[in-house]
Design a protein around this motif. Structure first.
Motif, PDB file in Angstrom:
ATOM      1  N   UNK A 324       1.063  -1.120   0.032  1.00 47.53           N
ATOM      2  CA  UNK A 324       0.036  -0.002  -0.031  1.00 47.53           C
ATOM      3  C   UNK A 324       0.943   1.248   0.025  1.00 47.53           C
ATOM      4  N   UNK A 325       1.004   1.979  -0.981  1.00 49.95           N
ATOM      5  CA  UNK A 325       1.728   3.016  -1.155  1.00 49.95           C
ATOM      6  C   UNK A 325       1.032   4.432  -1.474  1.00 49.95           C
ATOM      7  N   UNK A 326       1.418   5.454  -0.775  1.00 49.79           N
ATOM      8  CA  UNK A 326       0.660   6.919  -1.115  1.00 49.79           C
ATOM      9  C   UNK A 326       1.761   7.725  -1.257  1.00 49.79           C
ATOM     10  N   UNK A 327       1.353   8.624  -2.393  1.00 53.56           N
ATOM     11  CA  UNK A 327       2.370   9.678  -2.690  1.00 53.56           C
ATOM     12  C   UNK A 327       1.806  10.898  -2.597  1.00 53.56           C
ATOM     13  N   UNK A 328       2.482  12.010  -2.193  1.00 52.30           N
ATOM     14  CA  UNK A 328       1.721  13.304  -1.934  1.00 52.30           C
ATOM     15  C   UNK A 328       1.728  14.039  -3.123  1.00 52.30           C
ATOM     16  N   UNK A 329       2.465  13.823  -4.333  1.00 50.93           N
ATOM     17  CA  UNK A 329       2.217  14.591  -5.449  1.00 50.93           C
ATOM     18  C   UNK A 329       2.691  13.572  -6.681  1.00 50.93           C
ATOM     19  N   UNK A 330       1.583  12.502  -6.540  1.00 48.98           N
ATOM     20  CA  UNK A 330       2.070  11.579  -7.643  1.00 48.98           C
ATOM     21  C   UNK A 330       2.003  12.015  -9.241  1.00 48.98           C
ATOM     22  N   UNK A 331       2.995  11.382  -9.803  1.00 44.10           N
ATOM     23  CA  UNK A 331       3.123  11.511 -11.283  1.00 44.10           C
ATOM     24  C   UNK A 331       2.287  10.862 -12.096  1.00 44.10           C
ATOM     25  N   UNK A 333      -1.445   9.055 -13.558  1.00 43.35           N
ATOM     26  CA  UNK A 333      -2.435   8.508 -12.918  1.00 43.35           C
ATOM     27  C   UNK A 333      -2.099   7.709 -11.473  1.00 43.35           C
ATOM     28  N   UNK A 334      -2.761   8.054 -10.663  1.00 43.21           N
ATOM     29  CA  UNK A 334      -2.683   7.466  -9.277  1.00 43.21           C
ATOM     30  C   UNK A 334      -4.096   7.769  -8.582  1.00 43.21           C
ATOM     31  N   UNK A 335      -4.370   6.528  -7.800  1.00 41.01           N
ATOM     32  CA  UNK A 335      -5.487   6.504  -7.011  1.00 41.01           C
ATOM     33  C   UNK A 335      -5.729   7.742  -6.102  1.00 41.01           C
ATOM     34  N   UNK A 336      -6.738   8.545  -5.959  1.00 42.30           N
ATOM     35  CA  UNK A 336      -6.958   9.267  -4.761  1.00 42.30           C
ATOM     36  C   UNK A 336      -7.014   8.916  -3.863  1.00 42.30           C
ATOM     37  N   UNK A 337      -7.329   7.841  -3.231  1.00 35.62           N
ATOM     38  CA  UNK A 337      -7.295   7.395  -1.957  1.00 35.62           C
ATOM     39  C   UNK A 337      -6.050   7.044  -1.564  1.00 35.62           C
ATOM     40  N   UNK A 338      -5.170   7.029  -2.476  1.00 33.48           N
ATOM     41  CA  UNK A 338      -3.569   6.824  -2.047  1.00 33.48           C
ATOM     42  C   UNK A 338      -2.886   8.119  -2.430  1.00 33.48           C
ATOM     43  N   UNK A 347     -10.370   5.387   3.727  1.00 32.08           N
ATOM     44  CA  UNK A 347     -10.921   4.539   2.396  1.00 32.08           C
ATOM     45  C   UNK A 347      -9.532   3.808   1.789  1.00 32.08           C
ATOM     46  N   UNK A 348      -9.887   2.772   1.667  1.00 28.81           N
ATOM     47  CA  UNK A 348      -8.730   1.784   1.024  1.00 28.81           C
ATOM     48  C   UNK A 348      -7.782   1.536   1.846  1.00 28.81           C
TER      49      UNK A 348
END
Length: 399
Positions: A324-331, A333-338, A347-348
């Protein structure tokens, strides 16, 4: 452990000492370095001295130890002391240095508190100091013996045999002992101290987590820190240390190590805090573990995430693992809940099994947030272990 006579005095004076402990720490280090200037250049981290974090850590550990003695007088707070003992062993601290610290610490207490330090107060806090110092000395003797090392004899010369650029600001070093003898055994989650000689002649030391388990070698990874002197060692390692050059490296140390049982695991990291988690995952793969493993990571974006591909590769080799990975400023497409900071209750979020044992590594705000989320999810406080880079400013809150 603390005599009844001293306990009353310490309890009565703890608010005064606690309120002044930050100033006492500053005066202590000033006196220490005036008497022993080599300690600032060759033992203590100049970056932590400059930003005040070492002074805060010393103040917090003394106050936490005194508070623990008063709250649980029948127990020695070894959980509080273990982290300090491991750090001391990684630096090669010896028992005689506690006398030096005592001299300058009590001179600092007298300077700051003045007439409030009566003979009775001095005797009570002297008892606190030696209870803490002797407990640390005992723990450190055990750690030296366990490693087969004489006290203080932790340093060996290693040669860099490979280096890998993980991201723009993280490099991994693979090193072998220059004497050709076997590397010391390290446990997943431990770190080594690395000593470098800087252009001004100072031999500064920093700790870096082991980031893998290569056969017959040590592997550690270094993030380039910004600022001077905060980032002077990491900058030197990035810019000046290549294949074929030598480094002075200690035996592996650290109390945050992977337990060998069947409990479900949650490994949570942020930024360069992923390094001990990668080491733990590699060890689990090597032993063919069937444990439930939840790997959690938070970072700025995909390009700043060290060992991103290794995380997927290692978890893919385990029988029951998920990422399960979260990015603060993803490059891209990236899931909103992550997107954003790690959130184990939103969520998620992963389902955390009963009896999970959690290991955390990263900046203090991350540690505090994730620990609170895990407690809210039903994970026992005793089953949450953490590693923080630099002085531990959280001892009194997370012990």
């Amino acid at each position: 452990m603390l005599s009844s006579r001293s306990a009353g005095t310490v309890e009565a004076t703890l608010p005064v000492v606690g309120a002044a402990i930050g100033e006492i720490s500053q005066v202590f280090y000033r006196r220490l370095f005036e008497a022993h200037p080599d300690l600032l250049g060759h033992l203590f981290n100049r970056g932590n001295q400059a930003n005040g974090s070492q002074q805060q850590a010393l103040a917090g550990s003394i106050a936490a130890f005194a508070g623990a003695l008063l709250a649980r007088p029948e127990e020695r707070p070894d959980a509080l002391l273990a982290r300090i003992a491991h750090k001391h062993v990684s630096l090669g601290i010896t028992e005689g240095q506690y006398e030096i610290v005592h001299t300058h610490l009590f001179a600092a207490i007298a300077e700051v508190l003045g007439e409030a330090v009566t003979p009775e107060v001095a005797a009570a806090w002297d008892e606190v100091y030696w209870l803490m110092a002797n407990a640390l000395k005992a723990l450190e003797r055990g750690l030296y013996a366990q490693s087969g090392l004489a006290p203080g004899e932790v340093w060996r010369t290693y040669r860099v045999v490979a280096r890998y650029q993980e991201t723009d600001d993280v490099v991994t070093f693979l090193v072998l002992p220059a004497d050709g003898l076997p590397v010391p055994e390290g446990r997943p989650g431990q770190y080594v101290s690395v000593q470098v000689e800087l252009p001004d002649g100072a031999r500064q030391i920093r700790q870096y987590s082991l980031s893998g388990h290569p056969d017959g070698a040590l592997q550690f990874s270094v993030k380039r820190e910004l600022g001077n002197p905060l980032g002077e060692v990491s900058h030197h390692l990035h810019e000046a240390i290549g294949v074929g050059l030598e480094l002075r490296i200690s035996a592996p140390s650290g109390d945050v190590v992977l337990d060998r049982d069947d409990a479900p695991l949650l490994l949570a990291s942020a930024g360069i805090g992923c390094t001990p988690m990668i080491s733990m995952l590699a060890s689990l793969v090597e032993e063919g573990s069937s444990r439930k493993v939840i790997a959690v990571h938070g970072d700025r974006d995909q390009t700043r995430h060290p060992f991103r591909s290794e995380l997927g590769h290692l978890t893919g080799k385990l029988a029951d693992a998920e990422i399960h990975v979260w990015y603060e400023r993803p490059l891209g497409e990236w899931p909103k809940d992550r997107t954003g900071l790690v959130d184990l209750t939103g969520p998620g979020a992963p389902a955390i099994p009963s009896g999970t044992r959690a290991y955390l590594c990263g900046p203090l705000p991350f540690l505090r947030a994730v620990r609170a989320q895990l407690l809210d999810s039903g994970v026992r406080a005793a089953d949450i272990h953490y590693e923080v880079f630099g002085p531990d400013l959280w001892l009194q809150q997370a012990s």
